[in-house]
Design a protein around this motif. Structure first.
Motif, mmCIF file in Angstrom:
data_model
loop_
_atom_site.group_PDB
_atom_site.id
_atom_site.type_symbol
_atom_site.label_atom_id
_atom_site.label_comp_id
_atom_site.label_asym_id
_atom_site.label_seq_id
_atom_site.Cartn_x
_atom_site.Cartn_y
_atom_site.Cartn_z
ATOM 1 N N ILE A 64 0.821 -1.225 0.000
ATOM 2 C CA ILE A 64 0.000 0.000 0.000
ATOM 3 C C ILE A 64 0.848 1.267 0.000
ATOM 4 O O ILE A 64 0.327 2.371 0.103
ATOM 5 N N THR A 65 2.157 1.104 -0.122
ATOM 6 C CA THR A 65 3.012 2.296 -0.079
ATOM 7 C C THR A 65 2.820 3.146 -1.334
ATOM 8 O O THR A 65 2.479 2.640 -2.403
ATOM 9 N N GLY A 66 3.038 4.455 -1.145
ATOM 10 C CA GLY A 66 2.957 5.390 -2.275
ATOM 11 C C GLY A 66 1.636 5.268 -3.022
ATOM 12 O O GLY A 66 1.614 5.313 -4.235
ATOM 13 N N LYS A 67 0.548 5.087 -2.280
ATOM 14 C CA LYS A 67 -0.793 4.889 -2.861
ATOM 15 C C LYS A 67 -0.781 3.761 -3.879
ATOM 16 O O LYS A 67 -1.342 3.861 -4.974
ATOM 17 N N GLY A 68 -0.081 2.681 -3.518
ATOM 18 C CA GLY A 68 -0.028 1.499 -4.386
ATOM 19 C C GLY A 68 1.045 1.578 -5.457
ATOM 20 O O GLY A 68 1.206 0.656 -6.247
ATOM 21 N N ARG A 69 1.818 2.708 -5.459
ATOM 22 C CA ARG A 69 2.854 2.855 -6.489
ATOM 23 C C ARG A 69 4.248 2.625 -5.907
ATOM 24 O O ARG A 69 5.191 2.395 -6.644
ATOM 25 N N CYS A 70 4.399 2.746 -4.593
ATOM 26 C CA CYS A 70 5.649 2.492 -3.878
ATOM 27 C C CYS A 70 6.798 3.427 -4.265
ATOM 28 O O CYS A 70 7.511 3.197 -5.240
ATOM 29 N N ASN A 71 6.951 4.441 -3.437
ATOM 30 C CA ASN A 71 8.104 5.345 -3.588
ATOM 31 C C ASN A 71 9.296 4.646 -2.926
ATOM 32 O O ASN A 71 9.516 4.767 -1.731
ATOM 33 N N ILE A 72 10.052 3.907 -3.747
ATOM 34 C CA ILE A 72 11.092 2.996 -3.243
ATOM 35 C C ILE A 72 12.186 3.691 -2.432
ATOM 36 O O ILE A 72 12.614 3.212 -1.396
ATOM 37 N N THR A 73 12.659 4.795 -2.956
ATOM 38 C CA THR A 73 13.737 5.496 -2.243
ATOM 39 C C THR A 73 13.794 6.941 -2.716
ATOM 40 O O THR A 73 12.979 7.382 -3.534
ATOM 41 N N ASN A 74 14.761 7.670 -2.179
ATOM 42 C CA ASN A 74 14.977 9.054 -2.584
ATOM 43 C C ASN A 74 16.467 9.232 -2.847
ATOM 44 O O ASN A 74 17.293 8.897 -1.990
ATOM 45 N N LEU A 75 16.779 9.714 -4.031
ATOM 46 C CA LEU A 75 18.185 9.731 -4.472
ATOM 47 C C LEU A 75 19.035 10.873 -3.917
ATOM 48 O O LEU A 75 20.138 11.086 -4.407
ATOM 49 N N LYS A 76 18.528 11.576 -2.923
ATOM 50 C CA LYS A 76 19.346 12.663 -2.358
ATOM 51 C C LYS A 76 20.616 12.086 -1.735
ATOM 52 O O LYS A 76 20.594 10.969 -1.210
ATOM 53 N N ASN A 77 21.690 12.876 -1.782
ATOM 54 C CA ASN A 77 22.904 12.414 -1.107
ATOM 55 C C ASN A 77 22.742 12.621 0.407
ATOM 56 O O ASN A 77 21.775 13.245 0.845
ATOM 57 N N TRP A 78 23.683 12.091 1.183
ATOM 58 C CA TRP A 78 23.513 12.085 2.639
ATOM 59 C C TRP A 78 23.230 13.484 3.213
ATOM 60 O O TRP A 78 22.377 13.643 4.092
ATOM 61 N N GLU A 79 23.913 14.505 2.693
ATOM 62 C CA GLU A 79 23.741 15.865 3.236
ATOM 63 C C GLU A 79 22.280 16.310 3.106
ATOM 64 O O GLU A 79 21.728 16.958 3.984
ATOM 65 N N ASP A 80 21.666 15.961 1.990
ATOM 66 C CA ASP A 80 20.276 16.383 1.777
ATOM 67 C C ASP A 80 19.267 15.360 2.289
ATOM 68 O O ASP A 80 18.121 15.698 2.568
ATOM 69 N N PHE A 81 19.706 14.110 2.375
ATOM 70 C CA PHE A 81 18.826 13.030 2.849
ATOM 71 C C PHE A 81 18.676 13.106 4.382
ATOM 72 O O PHE A 81 17.567 13.010 4.915
ATOM 73 N N SER A 82 19.811 13.292 5.058
ATOM 74 C CA SER A 82 19.826 13.126 6.522
ATOM 75 C C SER A 82 18.883 14.068 7.292
ATOM 76 O O SER A 82 18.324 13.635 8.308
#
Ligand SMILES: Cc1cc2nc3c(=O)[nH]c(=O)nc-3n(C[C@H](O)[C@H](O)[C@H](O)COP(=O)(O)OP(=O)(O)OC[C@H]3O[C@@H](n4cnc5c(N)ncnc54)[C@H](O)[C@@H]3O)c2cc1C
Length: 426
Positions: free
Chosen positions: A42-60
């Protein structure tokens, strides 16, 4: 051959199980539901947002409450690694809005199928309808240090077995050399994530940091039910705690039956829930026209006013509702006029600062993520192994790690699962 039992076939448990099998272990993956990955579906309204490609500085900055606890797992299996991993196991992916990754098919079920096939190829035995009820411990004695001439012995705790119950109600013990707990949080309990892992870890002496729902709807005081189902784009939401501005978010907002939610509602929800739990005053200020200054908006309003003339009825509610249609969706006009009337504000001021005092928040049934969990102070973040129990590791949402929406939570699940599965041997 080392035997590993992984508890919970969510994204964290599946990654942990497959990774341990890749390293040569014989792996059994226990799942209490009839199928693996019910929440993943049921993630991402059934589409599944698997990950986010930001690097650590922007991800963290999107990881809470202490992002450095996630850093070793992230660097061991970055968002790029996640994408490469899925592409390698036969799942093509696409990028949306710059950094968000989805399956190319836009189907969360394809993510589950790809993971299941990968586990099958690696010989992982998945047992569904099998709930872990209890860890059985034993104490072992290890010498304090071979290099020190001492007879001191350290008593170490080990798990020797788990007691499980099948969906038919049969109970038995399963033994292994190493155990990985990946039972998830406690939101959307119908998916199987009912918080079992907290009780299991707590019974072993692990500290559970206070649990609360996050990425959840915020319910205004005297919520005007006419707002339900209104969706707004390009608006700004300011979070005030004890009358101090704490966070501003721009984007899409949804009024649901549970209150204010949608992407920007969720983004302010974590801080709001923490404050509400402390008994602090929380309010959301909605700006319907953040691209314009109050002065620009006032000029436009006055200009239109003079063009319309100030004939009879110009001060009436019906006249106001008609004029407001140029500024907001029709469904919003009724509640807005009520707010203007009650607050006594000029419509332009109300449009840029519609104040919603918040009474409560959406509970476990409808929150997206669980904040709090197994204290990271008792987990070796370089291995995901317990610092208290020799042959136990953790992965995923059961840990005291959570994140904003945008693919960050699944990255936490995949990366901690990857690390835990890869470090079952010393
Ligand atoms: C509606 C919704 C949408 C979401 N969308 C996204 C998104 O698009 N992107 C994103 O990054 N995150 C999203 N999330 C968050 C994400 O789904 C979770 O953070 C993630 O699933 C956590 O993975 P996990 O493996 O730790 O736990 P879970 O996925 O919760 O899996 C845990 C598993 O353990 C099993 N289990 C529990 N107790 C036992 C037991 N005693 N014995 C055996 N098995 C047990 C459960 O049945 C379950 O299958 C969403 C969450 C929700 C609710």
């Amino acid at each position: 051959m080392k035997e590993v039992i992984v508890i919970g076939a969510g994204p964290a448990g599946m990654l942990a199980a497959g990774t341990a099998a890749e390293r040569g272990a014989r792996v059994v993956l226990l799942e209490k539901m009839e199928k693996p990955g019910r929440k993943l579906a049921i993630t991402g309204k059934g589409r599944c947002n698997i990950t986010n490609l930001k690097n650590w500085e922007d991800f963290s900055p999107h990881v809470h409450p202490v992002n450095r606890y996630f850093k070793p797992a992230f660097y061991n299996f970055t968002s790029e690694d996640t994408v490469a991993f899925f592409n390698n196991i036969g799942l093509p992916t696409v990028l949306e809005r710059g950094t968000r990754v989805y399956p190319a098919s836009q189907r969360a079920f394809d993510v589950i199928d790809a993971l299941k096939s990968w586990l099958e190829r690696l010989g992982v035995r998945i047992i569904c309808g099998c709930q872990v009820l209890e860890f059985l411990r034993e104490e072992t004695k290890a010498s304090a240090s071979a290099s020190h001439e001492t007879n001191n012995e350290i008593r170490q705790q080990r798990i020797k077995a788990v007691r499980v119950r099948s969906s038919q109600g049969e109970e038995k013990l399963l033994t292994a050399d190493h155990f990985i707990l990946a039972t998830g949080g406690k939101t959307y309990p119908g998916t199987g994530s009912t918080g079992d892992g907290y009780a299991l870890a707590s019974a072993l002496g692990h500290t559970i940091e206070p649990l609360f729902p996050t990425l959840t709807a915020l319910m205004p005081v005297d919520y005007d039910r006419r707002l339900e189902r209104v969706e707004l784009r390009n608006v700004r939401l300011d979070l005030y705690i004890e009358d101090v501005l704490r966070r501003s978010e721009e984007g899409e907002l949804l009024f649901s039956n549970l209150g204010i939610e949608g992407p920007i509602g969720f983004r302010v929800s974590r801080q709001a829930v923490v404050a509400l739990n402390k008994g602090q005053r929380v309010s959301l200020h909605l700006n319907l026209k953040p691209a314009l200054t109050r002065e620009q908006l006032m000029l436009r309003w006055e200009r239109e006013n003079s063009l319309a003339g100030s004939g009879s009825g110009s001060g009436s509610e019906t006249y106001l509702v008609k004029r407001l249609r140029a500024y907001m969706p029709e469904a919003l006009t009724g509640p807005f006029v009520k707010y203007v009337t009650v607050s006594g504000l000029h419509p332009v001021d109300a449009m840029t600062r519609w104040v919603f005092p918040i009474a409560s928040y959406g509970d476990w049934a409808r929150a997206v993520v669980t904040a709090g969990g197994i204290s990271m102070k008792e987990v070796d973040m370089r291995t995901m192994r317990s610092k208290l129990i020799e042959n136990l590791s953790f992965a995923g949402e059961v840990l005291d790690l959570d994140a904003d929406s945008g693919g960050y939570n699944l990255q936490i699940a995949f990366a901690t699962g990857r690390l835990a599965g890869g470090k079952t041997s010393d």
